[in-house]
Scaffold this motif. Structure first.
Motif, PDB file in Angstrom:
ATOM      1  N   THR A 412       0.842  -1.196   0.000  1.00  0.00           N
ATOM      2  CA  THR A 412       0.000   0.000   0.000  1.00  0.00           C
ATOM      3  C   THR A 412       0.871   1.237   0.000  1.00  0.00           C
ATOM      4  OG1 THR A 412      -0.057   0.009   2.417  1.00  0.00           O
ATOM      5  CG2 THR A 412      -1.859  -1.134   1.287  1.00  0.00           C
ATOM      6  N   THR A 416       1.085  10.436   5.120  1.00  0.00           N
ATOM      7  CA  THR A 416       0.384  11.185   6.164  1.00  0.00           C
ATOM      8  C   THR A 416      -0.608  12.155   5.505  1.00  0.00           C
ATOM      9  OG1 THR A 416       2.403  11.080   7.479  1.00  0.00           O
ATOM     10  CG2 THR A 416       0.748  12.688   8.165  1.00  0.00           C
ATOM     11  N   ARG A 513      12.177   9.043  -2.511  1.00  0.00           N
ATOM     12  CA  ARG A 513      11.796  10.436  -2.307  1.00  0.00           C
ATOM     13  C   ARG A 513      12.550  11.349  -3.262  1.00  0.00           C
ATOM     14  NH1 ARG A 513       7.443  11.555   0.598  1.00  0.00           N
ATOM     15  NH2 ARG A 513       8.334  13.635   0.811  1.00  0.00           N
TER      16      ARG A 513
HETATM   17  C1  WTA Z   1       6.942   6.156   1.469  1.00  0.00           C
HETATM   18  C2  WTA Z   1       3.207   6.335   5.601  1.00  0.00           C
HETATM   19  C3  WTA Z   1       6.938   2.735  -1.329  1.00  0.00           C
HETATM   20  C4  WTA Z   1       6.803   7.190   0.360  1.00  0.00           C
HETATM   21  C5  WTA Z   1       1.880   5.702   5.185  1.00  0.00           C
HETATM   22  C6  WTA Z   1       5.808   8.171   0.943  1.00  0.00           C
HETATM   23  C7  WTA Z   1       6.158   4.036   0.383  1.00  0.00           C
HETATM   24  C8  WTA Z   1       6.200   8.192   2.393  1.00  0.00           C
HETATM   25  C9  WTA Z   1       5.091   3.125   0.597  1.00  0.00           C
HETATM   26  C10 WTA Z   1       5.064   8.582   3.298  1.00  0.00           C
HETATM   27  C11 WTA Z   1       5.025   1.962  -0.245  1.00  0.00           C
HETATM   28  C12 WTA Z   1       4.907   4.764   2.008  1.00  0.00           C
HETATM   29  N1  WTA Z   1       5.970   1.821  -1.184  1.00  0.00           N
HETATM   30  N2  WTA Z   1       7.072   3.836  -0.579  1.00  0.00           N
HETATM   31  N3  WTA Z   1       4.075   1.043  -0.099  1.00  0.00           N
HETATM   32  N4  WTA Z   1       4.342   3.607   1.606  1.00  0.00           N
HETATM   33  N5  WTA Z   1       6.009   5.029   1.285  1.00  0.00           N
HETATM   34  O1  WTA Z   1       3.824  10.043   5.625  1.00  0.00           O
HETATM   35  O2  WTA Z   1       8.048   7.796   0.141  1.00  0.00           O
HETATM   36  O3  WTA Z   1       4.944   8.271   7.064  1.00  0.00           O
HETATM   37  O4  WTA Z   1       5.880   9.449   0.361  1.00  0.00           O
HETATM   38  O5  WTA Z   1       3.094   7.714   5.496  1.00  0.00           O
HETATM   39  O6  WTA Z   1       6.622   6.842   2.676  1.00  0.00           O
HETATM   40  O7  WTA Z   1       5.371   8.348   4.641  1.00  0.00           O
HETATM   41  P1  WTA Z   1       4.319   8.645   5.795  1.00  0.00           P
END
Ligand code: WTA
Length: 630
Positions: A412, A416, A513
């Protein structure tokens, strides 16, 4: 990294034998997606109609780029959907929460009825302290059932919760309390990690010394340490609950009223307070929990995140409880008391849906599959992954050793800021290791160039979301300008800050990123926060921080530091600098490596070029360095 580059696509794919693929809530992916495209507003309104509203909406969506209002005019309280709906319906005595302590020696179980009562009492206790709709309440707690009670207690009365992960240090907590102007802080005497007690309360004491907004601190005394409370300012969690009434009328919230603020790491300065609202967030998390995980009434759901992250908000608390699931919550880490603990818990409880992060899977790979083999994992039927790309080796390991080659792996992708899953491989659809999947029904995502034009399959580009969705963030607290930036690049689409590549079938692979956020063991760390924690120390003149590939954690933090005159580089100084960052931001933001340098590469305008440091570190071509100051 420039936005166009070639990527080698590996077309290995899996189709699990999965008996009920046509039988999911909305059916197969393609027809569901077409139904969404035919009439997006009808699509979302049909989902929203499954939930309880105090007053229905006038319009599904008002879109005034980049501002969205969802379910306008509707009134609701999200806790009515997470609790009252089940208690009044046929889930009154269904188990809502099962909690396992960090040492695995203690278990607590709460039915929907019990959770409902606790939440209402706590909500009344907050009211008795003078908390009103719209007030900010900061939670800095261990992962115990009271954490969930506190979250929902805030939502019951319309107080805006802002949860800070218990692994953050005093300075990180302080900056979040100050930015949100929290009136109340809820904490506990201790939290436990790998058998060690972390004195949360003393971190709070330090964090609120210059945070004048804080009027009261609620302390959950969970151990027998008899932590002393300062009269007037500090109150005991259970004492205030005991004095409170049992019933609490749900506050009538407008669909667009804020539900919570959650801080996420940014590239500059202070972390960003992402604001989510009541109606759209409820619909988005309910929908994705039900459809993406194929949640059924008999499921036992375990998401191993902490409530301090968005994953915990959406897929431990709000989404699963809105669907009426039995939710396992646990304070355990993957390898304590031993690396079999999670598999033991799955066997004991009979977990059916298991949602974790690639960094944990890689840790299990390191310990070997023997640990998983000791336990019966037959209850599992759906496995999920979130936080960073699930690399094909980890996918294969997870698929074979945990899923026994019969459970789908639901990768998935979301953030955030998005509030809910955006790109995923749905249950019953073809899985491609290395690819997150396709945009789920309701979401239009693409990979584009800097002007917003789609790039060819196999060519890397910027990941964008083209149209609004219900659980999108509405603003950045105190910084709407920063919010608008999300919608101002790449042709005005929502830019996620990620680079990605699409294949011929529309599957999306996340590359990483595009900005200065480092993902360490699934936690987003902003380079700026770590750098300022370094520069705050006397010997440091300047600091630049980069993420380095790490087999277990995905990335680890390396800091380049220049020293002030009069200080000499050395091992002791290195250790001191690392120790101080740990004390100020917490262990998750601690650099694992420090290199002393004479100068840092900068642009002519004086911006540090982390990209150049990173390329050098990894022996790569630094790309365009025309702006580099000689
Ligand atoms: C990375 C977490 C690859 C991505 C839910 C995103 C992922 C950031 C994946 C957000 C995935 C999250 N595959 N990369 N399945 N899920 N990311 O805000 O770089 O903690 O922009 O949310 O995590 O991280 P956050």
């Amino acid at each position: 990294m420039s936005e166009n580059f070639d990527v080698k696509l590996d077309n290995k794919s899996h189709l699990p034998e999965y008996s009920y693929i046509d039988n999911t809530w909305m059916g197969r992916y393609e027809p569901a997606y077409r139904r969404f495209l035919d009439d997006p507003e009808r699509f979302w309104s049909e989902i929203a109609h499954e939930l309880d509203w105090i007053k229905p909406w006038d319009k599904v969506l008002e879109w005034n780029h980049p501002y969205a209002k969802w379910f306008t005019g509707a009134k609701l309280n999200i806790t009515c959907n997470c609790l009252d709906r089940h208690v009044l319906g046929d889930r009154r005595n269904k188990v809502a929460l099962i909690w396992r302590a960090e040492n695995d020696l203690e278990e607590r179980v709460m039915t929907y009825r019990q959770l409902h009562t606790q939440v209402m009492r706590f909500a009344n206790a907050l009211k008795n302290l003078g908390v009103k709709k719209g007030d900010k309440v900061c939670l800095y707690m261990p992962f115990v059932p009271e954490h969930v009670v506190a979250i929902l207690g805030c939502a019951r009365i319309g107080a805006v919760h802002t949860i800070v992960y218990g692994g953050f240090g005093a300075d990180a907590l302080n900056s979040r309390i100050r930015d949100s102007k929290a009136k109340i802080v809820i904490t506990a005497d201790v939290s436990y990690r790998r058998g060690k007690a972390i004195m949360l309360k003393s971190i709070v004491d330090e964090a609120i010394t210059n945070a004048p907004s804080v009027e009261k601190v609620i302390v959950l005394r969970r151990s027998n340490l008899n932590v002393e409370l300062i009269q007037e300012k500090e109150v005991d969690f259970y004492e205030i609950m005991e004095q409170a009434e049992n019933y609490c009328e749900p506050e009538e919230m407008d669909s667009e009223d804020p539900l919570f603020i959650l801080y996420t790491s940014g590239t500059t300065g202070t972390p960003k307070g992402v604001v989510h609202t009541c109606g759209g967030y409820m619909v988005g998390t309910y929908y994705t929990t039900k459809y993406v995980f194929d949640m059924r009434d008999t499921d036992v759901h375990w998401c191993t995140a902490d409530p301090g992250w968005i994953t915990g908000h959406s897929y431990i608390v709000y989404g699963p409880l809105a669907t009426g699931a039995t939710v396992l919550i646990s304070e355990t880490v993957p390898d304590y008391p031993d690396p079999g603990i999670w598999w033991k818990i799955i066997e004991d409880i009979g977990v059916t849906i298991f949602y974790t992060a690639p960094t944990s899977i890689r840790m299990f790979m390191k310990y070997g599959e023997e640990w998983a083999k000791k336990y019966n994992l037959d209850s599992l039927r759906v496995l999920g992954s979130v936080g960073e790309p699930l690399n094909p080796e980890a996918f294969e390991w997870y698929y074979r050793n945990i899923g026994k080659s019969k459970c789908p792996i639901i990768d998935t992708w979301w953030q955030t800021e998005t509030g809910m899953h955006m790109i995923a491989t749905l249950v019953g659809e073809k899985m491609k290791p290395g690819f997150a999947g396709k945009p789920i029904p309701g979401i239009i995502a693409d990979v584009v160039d800097k002007d917003g034009n789609p790039v060819e399959p196999g060519i890397g580009g910027i990941l964008v979301i083209k149209t609004p969705w219900p659980s999108m963030m509405r603003t950045i607290h105190n910084n709407d300008e920063r919010y608008r930036q999300y919608w101002s690049g790449a042709g005005g689409y929502y830019t996620a800050g990620d680079l990605a590549v699409k294949d011929e079938e529309g599957y999306i692979m996340i590359i990483g990123r595009a900005d200065d956020v480092i993902i360490v063991a699934g936690h987003n760390i902003g380079t700026a926060e770590v750098e300022s924690a370094l520069v705050a120390q006397e010997p440091v003149a300047e600091a630049a921080v980069i993420g380095k590939p790490d087999v277990l954690k995905g990335q680890s933090i390396k800091a380049f530091v220049t020293l002030r005159v009069g200080y000499e580089p050395g091992e002791q100084l290195k250790n001191d600098l690392i120790y101080n960052v740990r004390m100020s931001l917490g262990p998750i933001a601690m650099p694992s490596e420090i290199e002393f340098v004479d100068t840092l590469p900068k642009t002519r305008s004086g911006k540090i070029m982390r990209r150049v440091l990173k390329a050098k570190e990894m022996g790569l071509d630094p790309g365009d360095i025309s702006t580099l100051d000689e």
